[in-house]
Design a protein around this motif. Structure first.
Motif, short mmCIF file in Angstrom:
data_model
loop_
_atom_site.label_atom_id
_atom_site.label_comp_id
_atom_site.label_asym_id
_atom_site.label_seq_id
_atom_site.Cartn_x
_atom_site.Cartn_y
_atom_site.Cartn_z
N ASP A 121 28.91 59.93 31.94
CA ASP A 121 28.12 59.78 30.57
C ASP A 121 29.00 59.33 29.50
O ASP A 121 28.97 58.50 28.79
CB ASP A 121 27.49 61.14 30.36
CG ASP A 121 26.47 61.00 28.99
OD1 ASP A 121 26.03 59.80 28.81
OD2 ASP A 121 26.26 62.08 28.33
N GLY A 122 30.18 60.14 29.35
CA GLY A 122 31.09 59.45 28.46
C GLY A 122 32.34 58.85 28.60
O GLY A 122 33.41 59.10 28.51
N LEU A 125 35.09 57.70 26.41
CA LEU A 125 36.01 58.77 26.08
C LEU A 125 36.94 59.42 26.96
O LEU A 125 38.04 59.57 26.41
CB LEU A 125 34.95 60.02 25.47
CG LEU A 125 34.15 59.54 24.42
CD1 LEU A 125 33.10 60.91 24.09
CD2 LEU A 125 35.08 59.48 23.07
N LEU A 126 36.32 59.30 28.09
CA LEU A 126 37.21 59.86 29.32
C LEU A 126 38.44 58.79 29.39
O LEU A 126 39.75 59.27 29.60
CB LEU A 126 36.51 59.96 30.60
CG LEU A 126 37.10 60.77 31.62
CD1 LEU A 126 37.15 62.08 31.26
CD2 LEU A 126 36.50 60.59 33.07
N MET A 128 39.69 57.14 26.95
CA MET A 128 40.70 57.28 25.89
C MET A 128 41.43 58.77 26.01
O MET A 128 42.73 58.58 25.49
CB MET A 128 39.93 57.34 24.43
CG MET A 128 39.25 55.95 24.33
SD MET A 128 38.35 55.85 22.71
CE MET A 128 39.81 56.72 21.67
N ALA A 129 40.82 59.63 26.70
CA ALA A 129 41.49 60.87 26.76
C ALA A 129 42.83 60.98 27.58
O ALA A 129 43.73 61.12 27.34
CB ALA A 129 40.51 62.02 27.16
N MET A 182 27.48 55.32 25.96
CA MET A 182 28.74 55.33 26.32
C MET A 182 29.00 54.92 27.80
O MET A 182 30.01 55.20 28.20
CB MET A 182 29.28 56.63 25.92
CG MET A 182 29.53 57.09 24.49
SD MET A 182 30.39 58.31 24.17
CE MET A 182 30.61 58.43 22.58
#
Lengths: 351, 176
Positions: A121-122, A125-126, A128-129, A182
């Motif tokens: 889902d994200g 974000l994953l 970038m993390a 996302m």
């Protein structure tokens, strides 16, 4: 005993193929970089091992294996050994969410196999993390080496990554606002038509993300953490043999991931316009392979761009680097985010 | 393969993963307190935050888990370790700080344990299963910007004020 092993096996196969492709890509890129720089500087470059020097990466790899692995007596051992592993693992982890094709169908298998390791889902974000965690590798390398030049390199890397992560985030957000999702797979599917590519809708965001990508991967003109003329070798001064090689591979994998992110978010990813699909009558697995080919081709263009920039531009000074990050990229990124939001609200007819 | 097949149901697998993550979190937390090298202590804190992110993910709050890694483990801790490295702190000597900190640590720890025990006693497992899309980015976003719009905006204002204050303090030292 109703545990279904097939998804596990499929995942293992996908991960192995992608990791293999990444390392293959790294070795090809080292060759491209050396030959490319040679072309730009009117030299010949490595041309002795194999046709056009293509086997040079193999020779280099062997050389790294046979070099003595020196553990200097003054280092902080646990972190010194851990640092290259952190850098490499984080670089590889980030690629997991990148979709590189549609889906494959096989007769002996019930479901379609999506060509992405983790369609979460994200997803962005994953990525970038994972990329953000990679800086620990460089910071720790600098600190544990117990050497002032390495230390300076590590500190530079940390401040650089922190500064440019904001710009990177803004470059990503301007697409997320447009797409309303996302999930990278969905973002790619929205860009199927050539004119729907996000680069036409958010050109500033593309610019910001690209420059931030250069900075995050520590590539010239942003390679201050390892600036040879100032810091010997920067954070990897004390590293030798395969430990050095791991930093080297991490840098190239980060470069591949950052190009893949740009291609996926702004340049349509693996998608092929429907009209072209009809023209060639692509279907099923053939379409999936064609999509993979398109993705790799776009990626290759970008990787060449990375090499081209590296051998064309001089290195920034550190204050210039900070100014570009904070005073140019971040305002531009905010401008693009606002523009994207307006675009979504107004929904102009011509797009 | 055989142990996996023996385990059978997914719930027991989850329990094992939970146990592993909790173990990592506890060891990392102990490392933060007991290790003497500031940089290594910081690294243990990063490990602890990562383990907590794993707990969030196990609970189905994927967005929280990723944000935990991105913001706390990835950005805040980089800054903290950056400062530790910049100050080049030496490993602390053991037992040099006297009894007062130990006393306060004991009292605070006791308070925390009693709080946890009370929370554990009043805990009841939720009766309904999680709603579809729980913890997803879309659900988080709509509750932040619709349900909790004003608290969210007030917090962002407070953060901006804190940042401006920090800059003001730093500048005053430079000019004075």
């Amino acid at each position: 005993m109703d545990f279904d092993f097939m998804p596990l096996i499929v995942a293992v196969v996908k991960v192995s193929v992608v990791v293999g492709a990444l390392f293959g890509g790294v070795s090809i890129m080292t060759w491209v970089e050396r030959r490319g720089s040679a072309i730009m500087q009117l030299r010949r470059g490595p041309n002795r091992v194999g046709p056009f020097g293509l086997f040079q990466p193999i020779a280099d790899g062997l050389k790294f294996f046979f070099k003595e692995d020196i553990l200097p007596p003054f280092v902080h051992k646990p972190t010194f050994i851990m640092a290259p592993a952190i850098a490499l693992v984080c670089a590889m982890l980030a690629f997991a969410v990148i979709p590189f094709g549609g889906s494959l169908n096989f007769e002996f298998f019930d479901e379609a196999i999506p060509l992405v390791i983790a369609d979460v889902d994200g997803g962005v974000l994953l990525l970038m993390a994972a990329a953000g965690m990679g800086v620990y590798g460089i910071m720790l390398a600098g600190w544990s080496s117990n050497n002032k030049f390495s230390q300076l390199g590590g500190l530079r890397a940390a401040s650089q990554v922190i500064s440019y992560e904001l710009a990177l985030g803004l470059g990503v957000i301007s697409v997320l606002v447009l797409a309303g999702s996302m999930r990278l797979v969905e973002i790619v599917q929205m860009q199927e038509q050539f004119l729907h590519w996000n680069i036409f809708r958010a050109p500033l965001g593309f610019l910001v993300l690209m420059v931030a990508g250069f900075a995050e991967t520590n590539r010239l003109p942003f390679d201050l953490p390892e600036a040879e003329s100032e810091l010997v070798g920067g954070y990897h001064t004390e590293y030798s043999s395969m430990k050095f090689s791991m930093f080297f591979m991490a840098e190239y994998i980060a470069m591949i991931t950052s190009s893949a992110l740009l291609v996926t978010l702004y340049l349509g990813g693996y998608s092929i316009p429907p009209r072209v699909v009809e023209l060639f009558g692509l279907q099923g697995n053939l379409l999936a392979f064609a999509q993979m080919g398109v993705f790799v081709a776009k990626l290759a263009c970008f990787l060449w761009f990375f090499v081209w920039i590296r051998w064309s531009l001089p290195r920034f000074r550190f204050d210039q680097l900070m100014q570009i990050g904070w005073k140019s990229l971040i305002p531009l990124g905010f401008l693009q985010v606002i523009a994207s939001a307006l675009f979504v609200i107004l929904k102009p007819e011509w797009f | 393969m055989i142990p996996l097949a023996l385990l059978g149901a997914m719930t027991s697998l989850q329990t094992i993963v939970l146990g592993l993550i909790a173990l990592v979190a506890i060891i990392a937390a102990l490392g933060v307190v007991l290790h003497r090298n500031p940089v290594v202590q910081g690294l243990f804190l990063v490990l602890n935050l990562l383990a907590i992110a794993g707990l969030y993910a196990l609970l189905g709050a994927y967005f929280f888990a990723v944000i935990q890694v991105l913001v706390y483990a990835g950005a805040v801790m980089v800054l903290i370790i950056f400062v530790i490295m910049l100050l080049n702190l030496q490993p602390a000597a053991r037992g040099g700080s006297g009894l007062t900190p130990v006393f306060f640590a004991f009292v605070l720890g006791l308070a925390l344990v009693s709080l946890l025990v009370r929370a554990g006693r009043s805990f009841a497992p939720p009766e309904a299963a999680l709603a579809e899309g729980f913890g997803s980015v879309a659900q988080m976003g709509s509750s932040l910007f619709m349900g909790y719009f004003y608290p969210f905006e007030v917090i962002s204002l407070a953060l901006v004020a804190a940042m401006a204050g920090a800059i003001l303090f730093a500048k005053r030292d430079l000019e004075g």
